[in-house]
Enzyme design. Sequence first.
Site, PDB file in Angstrom:
ATOM      1  N   VAL A  88       0.670  -1.818  -0.173  1.00  0.00           N
ATOM      2  CA  VAL A  88       0.369  -0.009  -0.045  1.00  0.00           C
ATOM      3  C   VAL A  88       0.498   0.648  -0.192  1.00  0.00           C
ATOM      4  O   VAL A  88       2.396   1.446   0.466  1.00  0.00           O
ATOM      5  CB  VAL A  88      -0.937   0.039   0.860  1.00  0.00           C
ATOM      6  N   CYS A  89       0.616   2.368  -0.822  1.00  0.00           N
ATOM      7  CA  CYS A  89       1.188   3.470  -0.948  1.00  0.00           C
ATOM      8  C   CYS A  89       2.396   3.844  -0.565  1.00  0.00           C
ATOM      9  O   CYS A  89       3.113   3.018  -1.970  1.00  0.00           O
ATOM     10  CB  CYS A  89       0.973   4.569   0.698  1.00  0.00           C
ATOM     11  N   THR A  90       3.836   3.625  -0.349  1.00  0.00           N
ATOM     12  CA  THR A  90       4.968   4.136  -0.508  1.00  0.00           C
ATOM     13  C   THR A  90       5.550   2.663   0.017  1.00  0.00           C
ATOM     14  O   THR A  90       6.837   2.151  -0.224  1.00  0.00           O
ATOM     15  CB  THR A  90       6.115   5.278   0.438  1.00  0.00           C
TER      16      THR A  90
END
Length: 221
Positions: free
Chosen positions: A95-97
């Site tokens: 998820v995300c970075t």
Amino acid sequence: MLLYPGMTALDVIGPQALLAGLAPDSLYLVAQTPGPVPSDTGVSLLATTSFADCPTDLDVLFVPGGDGSPTQMRDATTLAFLRDRASRARWITSVCTGSLILGAAGLLVGYRATSHWCVRDTVLPLLGATPVDQRVVFDRNRATSAGISAGIDFALALSAQLRGENYAQTAQLVAEYAPHPPFEAGSPALAGPAITREAMAILRGLVTEARAAAETTRLRK
């Protein structure tokens, strides 16, 4: 599910809340050493399992993002752990970075992937990935998702892969996940240039550090 200092708690807790039912006795919150791990807003999550004690064969390997992700992109112990478990995992996800950490481990070379919008198009390519502007991106056994709130979309999409669409839709209804945000400002295109500039002022340090970490990774290869 990897935990590390400076992760974003919602990156973990959103997916964990929806995926826990699929693995009631075998969902591991893993860190280099067990114990409390502080998030990037100060809330700590409890790692129950060390790298050494984490099972070697996993159905899902999951990496969250957060302000601490550039440090993890340079952490040899974390990257070695991810490479080892990924070599046998059925699904390699983020998820995300968190996708940048996977990328720094060499696990997204030649794959389509996404990340938080602030780094998606500028940093992912440095790590060998092809950036895609979508909430959730599947490419073979890689599943990456956009920033923070997209973790819920990711968990539902992965649940459908693991257990079928009826299970995933039931989980969505139980969670009453039917978002109607009060503002249409969840992407740069919707927010417009003025709000995007304000957001980038908050995110600039993360972007700069992530790019530097990615450049270091590329130079080492």
